[in-house]
Design a protein around this motif. Structure first.
Motif, short mmCIF file in Angstrom:
data_model
loop_
_atom_site.label_atom_id
_atom_site.label_comp_id
_atom_site.label_asym_id
_atom_site.label_seq_id
_atom_site.Cartn_x
_atom_site.Cartn_y
_atom_site.Cartn_z
N ARG A 40 4.12 -6.65 -15.97
CA ARG A 40 5.42 -7.28 -15.86
C ARG A 40 5.55 -8.40 -16.88
N TRP A 41 6.77 -8.63 -17.35
CA TRP A 41 6.99 -9.69 -18.32
C TRP A 41 6.68 -11.05 -17.70
N PRO A 42 5.93 -11.89 -18.42
CA PRO A 42 5.61 -13.21 -17.87
C PRO A 42 6.70 -14.25 -18.07
N VAL A 43 7.61 -14.01 -19.01
CA VAL A 43 8.66 -15.00 -19.34
C VAL A 43 9.93 -14.28 -19.78
N ALA A 98 11.64 -12.23 -16.85
CA ALA A 98 10.42 -12.57 -16.12
C ALA A 98 10.30 -11.75 -14.84
N GLY A 99 9.16 -11.08 -14.69
CA GLY A 99 8.91 -10.26 -13.51
C GLY A 99 9.31 -8.81 -13.64
N ALA A 100 10.06 -8.46 -14.69
CA ALA A 100 10.49 -7.07 -14.88
C ALA A 100 9.34 -6.23 -15.43
N ARG A 101 9.33 -4.96 -15.11
CA ARG A 101 8.26 -4.05 -15.53
C ARG A 101 8.39 -3.75 -17.03
N PHE A 102 7.23 -3.67 -17.70
CA PHE A 102 7.27 -3.26 -19.10
C PHE A 102 6.18 -2.27 -19.47
N GLY A 103 5.25 -1.97 -18.58
CA GLY A 103 4.21 -1.00 -18.92
C GLY A 103 3.18 -0.87 -17.82
N LEU A 104 2.14 -0.09 -18.10
CA LEU A 104 1.00 0.05 -17.18
C LEU A 104 -0.19 0.59 -17.97
N ILE A 105 -1.36 0.51 -17.35
CA ILE A 105 -2.59 1.00 -17.98
C ILE A 105 -3.32 1.87 -16.97
N ALA A 125 -10.25 3.16 -18.20
CA ALA A 125 -8.90 3.36 -18.74
C ALA A 125 -8.94 4.08 -20.08
N ARG A 126 -8.02 4.99 -20.27
CA ARG A 126 -7.94 5.72 -21.55
C ARG A 126 -6.51 5.84 -22.06
N ARG A 127 -5.58 5.13 -21.42
CA ARG A 127 -4.20 5.25 -21.87
C ARG A 127 -3.42 3.99 -21.53
N ILE A 128 -2.86 3.37 -22.55
CA ILE A 128 -2.01 2.20 -22.38
C ILE A 128 -0.57 2.65 -22.56
N LEU A 129 0.29 2.32 -21.60
CA LEU A 129 1.70 2.66 -21.69
C LEU A 129 2.51 1.37 -21.81
N CYS A 130 3.38 1.33 -22.81
CA CYS A 130 4.28 0.20 -23.00
C CYS A 130 5.69 0.76 -23.19
N PHE A 131 6.61 0.37 -22.31
CA PHE A 131 7.96 0.91 -22.34
C PHE A 131 8.91 0.08 -23.19
N ALA A 132 8.40 -1.01 -23.76
CA ALA A 132 9.26 -1.93 -24.52
C ALA A 132 9.35 -1.54 -25.98
N VAL A 167 0.83 -1.21 0.00
CA VAL A 167 0.00 0.00 0.00
C VAL A 167 0.86 1.26 0.00
N LEU A 168 1.98 1.21 0.73
CA LEU A 168 2.83 2.39 0.87
C LEU A 168 3.99 2.42 -0.11
N ALA A 169 3.98 1.54 -1.09
CA ALA A 169 5.05 1.51 -2.09
C ALA A 169 5.11 2.83 -2.84
N PRO A 170 6.30 3.28 -3.20
CA PRO A 170 6.43 4.55 -3.95
C PRO A 170 5.76 4.44 -5.31
N PRO A 171 5.27 5.55 -5.84
CA PRO A 171 4.58 5.52 -7.14
C PRO A 171 5.54 5.40 -8.31
N HIS A 172 5.03 4.88 -9.40
CA HIS A 172 5.79 4.83 -10.65
C HIS A 172 5.96 6.24 -11.20
#
Length: 227
Positions: A112-115, A181-188, A166-173, A10-15
């Motif tokens: 996050r990347w699944p593989v 696996a497990g690394a961040r690649f985007g958000l919605i 949702a109105r915006r898909i973000l993909c950093f890849a 809950v208290l994790a820093p924001p992206h």
């Protein structure tokens, strides 16, 4: 221990994607506290608090065992069944198992990347904004599809799908990127769905209604084969 883990999430820093929203809300709160009788301070402060919660980006620890497919997002499994990957990826008409994860506005929205593998193709398609927990959202909604080539030559697809809010898909890849696996690649933003199309012959280990933790929950084993 469970309470501590919940507080850490809950208290994790924001992206960093939260920055313009936080600055905008803070400006409204600050200006609203100085003018207009001060009543605008509370809506601005409430918006800042919501953004801090929505964009929170907790650390995750993926399983160490190789050959696993990890959940690409937090949320609830709403669909499990055979489906054809998005046509814009050009992967043909063969069906494969799909796992669809619905993210409410209360879930962590980091994808996050699944593989492990290599990004073979990324295809963005405009579309509608139906409720993301509906089956036809996979076909009709705005989406961003990513095809990943696995080291053994097989492929897996992960699809970011916009939802009702949702109105915006973000993909950093980018195509050619190596996935971990497990690394961040985007958000919605704000509320959405993430689908995974498993390699042909691989069966899911999850069922509808299960809660997923992105970057940690195992949804399939790459060596599992359909009969």
């Amino acid at each position: 221990m469970a309470l501590m883990q919940s507080l850490q999430m809950v208290l994790a820093p924001p992206h960093r994607a939260a920055t313009p929203f936080l600055l905008g809300g803070a400006a409204v709160a600050l200006i609203g506290g100085l003018i207009a009788g001060g009543w605008l301070f509370w809506p601005g402060a409430a918006f800042v608090a919501f953004c801090l919660y929505f964009f929170r980006d907790p650390e995750r620890t993926p399983p160490a065992r190789p050959g696993l497919v990890i959940a690409p997002a937090d949320g609830r499994v709403v669909l499990v069944g055979p489906a054809v990957p998005p046509v814009e990826l050009g992967m043909g008409p063969e069906t494969r198992w799909r796992v669809a994860i619905f993210l409410s506005v209360m879930d962590v929205h980091i994808n996050r990347w699944p593989v492990e593998g290599t990004v073979r193709r990324i295809a963005y398609r405009h579309g509608k904004f139906l409720s993301a927990n509906m089956d036809k959202a996979s076909e009709d909604n705005e989406r961003n599809a990513v095809a990943i080539a696995l080291p053994d030559g097989r492929d897996l697809t992960v699809v970011q799908i916009a939802g009702l809010v949702a109105r915006r898909i973000l993909c950093f890849a980018r195509e050619g990127d190596v996935t971990e696996a497990g690394a961040r690649f985007g958000l919605i933003r704000f509320g959405s769905r993430t689908d995974v199309y498993l390699p042909v012959g691989v069966r899911p280990l999850v069922s509808v209604g299960q809660t997923m933790i992105g970057g940690e929950t195992v949804i399939a084993e790459l060596e599992s084969r359909a009969s």
